[in-house]
Design a protein around this motif. Structure first.
Motif, PDB file in Angstrom:
ATOM      1  N   HIS A 128       3.135  25.298  -9.715  1.00  0.00           N
ATOM      2  CA  HIS A 128       2.677  25.181  -8.327  1.00  0.00           C
ATOM      3  C   HIS A 128       1.389  24.357  -8.250  1.00  0.00           C
ATOM      4  O   HIS A 128       1.268  23.478  -7.387  1.00  0.00           O
ATOM      5  CB  HIS A 128       2.446  26.576  -7.742  1.00  0.00           C
ATOM      6  CG  HIS A 128       1.840  26.555  -6.378  1.00  0.00           C
ATOM      7  ND1 HIS A 128       2.553  26.141  -5.265  1.00  0.00           N
ATOM      8  CD2 HIS A 128       0.599  26.869  -5.939  1.00  0.00           C
ATOM      9  CE1 HIS A 128       1.763  26.223  -4.208  1.00  0.00           C
ATOM     10  NE2 HIS A 128       0.579  26.663  -4.591  1.00  0.00           N
ATOM     11  N   ASN A 129       0.449  24.639  -9.141  1.00  0.00           N
ATOM     12  CA  ASN A 129      -0.804  23.878  -9.154  1.00  0.00           C
ATOM     13  C   ASN A 129      -0.540  22.398  -9.439  1.00  0.00           C
ATOM     14  O   ASN A 129      -1.139  21.517  -8.813  1.00  0.00           O
ATOM     15  CB  ASN A 129      -1.766  24.454 -10.180  1.00  0.00           C
ATOM     16  CG  ASN A 129      -2.283  25.818  -9.778  1.00  0.00           C
ATOM     17  OD1 ASN A 129      -2.232  26.194  -8.613  1.00  0.00           O
ATOM     18  ND2 ASN A 129      -2.760  26.581 -10.748  1.00  0.00           N
ATOM     19  N   PHE A 130       0.375  22.125 -10.396  1.00  0.00           N
ATOM     20  CA  PHE A 130       0.695  20.736 -10.736  1.00  0.00           C
ATOM     21  C   PHE A 130       1.325  20.017  -9.549  1.00  0.00           C
ATOM     22  O   PHE A 130       0.935  18.894  -9.221  1.00  0.00           O
ATOM     23  CB  PHE A 130       1.638  20.696 -11.947  1.00  0.00           C
ATOM     24  CG  PHE A 130       2.140  19.316 -12.256  1.00  0.00           C
ATOM     25  CD1 PHE A 130       1.297  18.374 -12.832  1.00  0.00           C
ATOM     26  CD2 PHE A 130       3.441  18.947 -11.960  1.00  0.00           C
ATOM     27  CE1 PHE A 130       1.745  17.101 -13.106  1.00  0.00           C
ATOM     28  CE2 PHE A 130       3.901  17.677 -12.228  1.00  0.00           C
ATOM     29  CZ  PHE A 130       3.047  16.751 -12.810  1.00  0.00           C
ATOM     30  N   THR A 131       2.294  20.671  -8.918  1.00  0.00           N
ATOM     31  CA  THR A 131       2.970  20.003  -7.807  1.00  0.00           C
ATOM     32  C   THR A 131       2.039  19.807  -6.621  1.00  0.00           C
ATOM     33  O   THR A 131       2.128  18.785  -5.938  1.00  0.00           O
ATOM     34  CB  THR A 131       4.222  20.786  -7.361  1.00  0.00           C
ATOM     35  OG1 THR A 131       3.850  22.134  -7.050  1.00  0.00           O
ATOM     36  CG2 THR A 131       5.293  20.788  -8.436  1.00  0.00           C
ATOM     37  N   SER A 132       1.148  20.767  -6.389  1.00  0.00           N
ATOM     38  CA  SER A 132       0.222  20.567  -5.265  1.00  0.00           C
ATOM     39  C   SER A 132      -0.750  19.426  -5.582  1.00  0.00           C
ATOM     40  O   SER A 132      -1.055  18.613  -4.700  1.00  0.00           O
ATOM     41  CB  SER A 132      -0.532  21.855  -4.953  1.00  0.00           C
ATOM     42  OG  SER A 132      -1.344  22.248  -6.034  1.00  0.00           O
ATOM     43  N   THR A 133      -1.208  19.337  -6.838  1.00  0.00           N
ATOM     44  CA  THR A 133      -2.084  18.234  -7.224  1.00  0.00           C
ATOM     45  C   THR A 133      -1.331  16.910  -7.128  1.00  0.00           C
ATOM     46  O   THR A 133      -1.857  15.916  -6.615  1.00  0.00           O
ATOM     47  CB  THR A 133      -2.597  18.441  -8.667  1.00  0.00           C
ATOM     48  OG1 THR A 133      -3.267  19.689  -8.726  1.00  0.00           O
ATOM     49  CG2 THR A 133      -3.533  17.332  -9.083  1.00  0.00           C
ATOM     50  N   PHE A 134      -0.093  16.882  -7.595  1.00  0.00           N
ATOM     51  CA  PHE A 134       0.724  15.668  -7.540  1.00  0.00           C
ATOM     52  C   PHE A 134       0.993  15.268  -6.088  1.00  0.00           C
ATOM     53  O   PHE A 134       0.962  14.079  -5.755  1.00  0.00           O
ATOM     54  CB  PHE A 134       2.042  15.905  -8.290  1.00  0.00           C
ATOM     55  CG  PHE A 134       2.871  14.675  -8.458  1.00  0.00           C
ATOM     56  CD1 PHE A 134       2.469  13.642  -9.298  1.00  0.00           C
ATOM     57  CD2 PHE A 134       4.059  14.529  -7.769  1.00  0.00           C
ATOM     58  CE1 PHE A 134       3.226  12.516  -9.455  1.00  0.00           C
ATOM     59  CE2 PHE A 134       4.836  13.398  -7.915  1.00  0.00           C
ATOM     60  CZ  PHE A 134       4.425  12.384  -8.771  1.00  0.00           C
ATOM     61  N   ALA A 135       1.221  16.261  -5.248  1.00  0.00           N
ATOM     62  CA  ALA A 135       1.457  15.961  -3.833  1.00  0.00           C
ATOM     63  C   ALA A 135       0.209  15.357  -3.206  1.00  0.00           C
ATOM     64  O   ALA A 135       0.298  14.403  -2.415  1.00  0.00           O
ATOM     65  CB  ALA A 135       1.872  17.218  -3.082  1.00  0.00           C
ATOM     66  N   ASN A 136      -0.946  15.893  -3.545  1.00  0.00           N
ATOM     67  CA  ASN A 136      -2.189  15.316  -3.021  1.00  0.00           C
ATOM     68  C   ASN A 136      -2.380  13.885  -3.513  1.00  0.00           C
ATOM     69  O   ASN A 136      -2.765  12.999  -2.746  1.00  0.00           O
ATOM     70  CB  ASN A 136      -3.393  16.171  -3.431  1.00  0.00           C
ATOM     71  CG  ASN A 136      -3.407  17.514  -2.732  1.00  0.00           C
ATOM     72  OD1 ASN A 136      -2.797  17.675  -1.686  1.00  0.00           O
ATOM     73  ND2 ASN A 136      -4.077  18.476  -3.318  1.00  0.00           N
ATOM     74  N   TYR A 137      -2.086  13.636  -4.794  1.00  0.00           N
ATOM     75  CA  TYR A 137      -2.239  12.307  -5.375  1.00  0.00           C
ATOM     76  C   TYR A 137      -1.270  11.329  -4.720  1.00  0.00           C
ATOM     77  O   TYR A 137      -1.651  10.222  -4.331  1.00  0.00           O
ATOM     78  CB  TYR A 137      -2.015  12.376  -6.885  1.00  0.00           C
ATOM     79  CG  TYR A 137      -2.070  11.036  -7.570  1.00  0.00           C
ATOM     80  CD1 TYR A 137      -3.284  10.395  -7.765  1.00  0.00           C
ATOM     81  CD2 TYR A 137      -0.910  10.412  -8.010  1.00  0.00           C
ATOM     82  CE1 TYR A 137      -3.343   9.159  -8.390  1.00  0.00           C
ATOM     83  CE2 TYR A 137      -0.956   9.185  -8.632  1.00  0.00           C
ATOM     84  CZ  TYR A 137      -2.180   8.561  -8.818  1.00  0.00           C
ATOM     85  OH  TYR A 137      -2.229   7.352  -9.439  1.00  0.00           O
TER      86      TYR A 137
END
Length: 147
Positions: free
Chosen positions: A90-99
C-alpha cells in the motif's frame, strides 16, 4: 337392635363394598407404580451411560481445541507477515501514484505543447518507424535462429 346399631351395620356393609370395589383399582395402581419404578431405573442407567459418552466427547473436544489453538499460534506470525506485506505494498503504490501523478502533470504539459505546434503526427510517424525497425530486428533474429 336399635337404630344406632342398624346404622353402624349399614355403614360397615357400605365400607366393605367400597373396599371390594377399590381392590382392582389398587392392584392396577400398584402395577403402574412398579412400571414407573422400572422406567426410572432404566432412565437412570441410560443417563449414566450417556454421561460417560458425553464426558469422552467433551474430553476429545477439549483436546481438539487445544490442538487448534496451538496451530493458530503457529500461523499468527504468518498473518502478521501478510499484514506487513500488504502495508508495504500500500505504501509503495501510494508513493508510486504520487510520483506518476507528478509525471502525468509534466506529460500533460508536453502533450499541450505538441497540440499547440501540431507535432503529434510527426511523433506518431517516428513511433511507427521505431516499431517497424524493432519488427525487422526480431525477424532477423528469428531467421538466424532458424538457420
Amino acid at each position: 337392635m336399635d337404630w344406632l346399631g342398624l346404622g353402624v351395620f349399614i355403614l360397615a356393609l357400605a365400607f366393605a363394598g367400597l373396599i371390594i370395589i377399590l381392590i382392582p383399582v389398587m392392584k392396577n395402581l400398584a402395577q403402574t407404580l412398579g412400571n414407573v419404578a422400572d422406567t426410572v431405573e432404566t432412565a437412570n442407567k441410560s443417563v449414566g451411560e450417556i454421561t460417560g459418552e458425553v464426558t469422552v466427547i467433551l474430553h476429545n473436544t477439549n483436546e481438539t481445541l487445544v490442538d487448534v489453538h496451538g496451530k493458530m499460534q503457529k500461523v499468527n506470525p504468518l498473518f502478521d507477515i501478510i499484514h506487513d506485506t500488504g502495508q508495504a505494498a500500500h505504501n509503495f503504490t501510494s508513493t508510486f501514484a504520487n510520483y506518476t501523478g507528478a509525471k502525468a502533470d509534466k506529460a500533460n504539459d508536453g502533450i499541450s505543447i505538441l497540440d499547440k505546434k501540431n507535432l503529434e503526427g510527426i511523433l506518431r510517424g517516428a513511433a511507427f518507424i521505431y516499431y517497424l525497425k524493432e519488427l525487422q530486428k526480431e525477424k532477423k533474429a528469428a531467421d538466424e535462429a532458424a538457420d
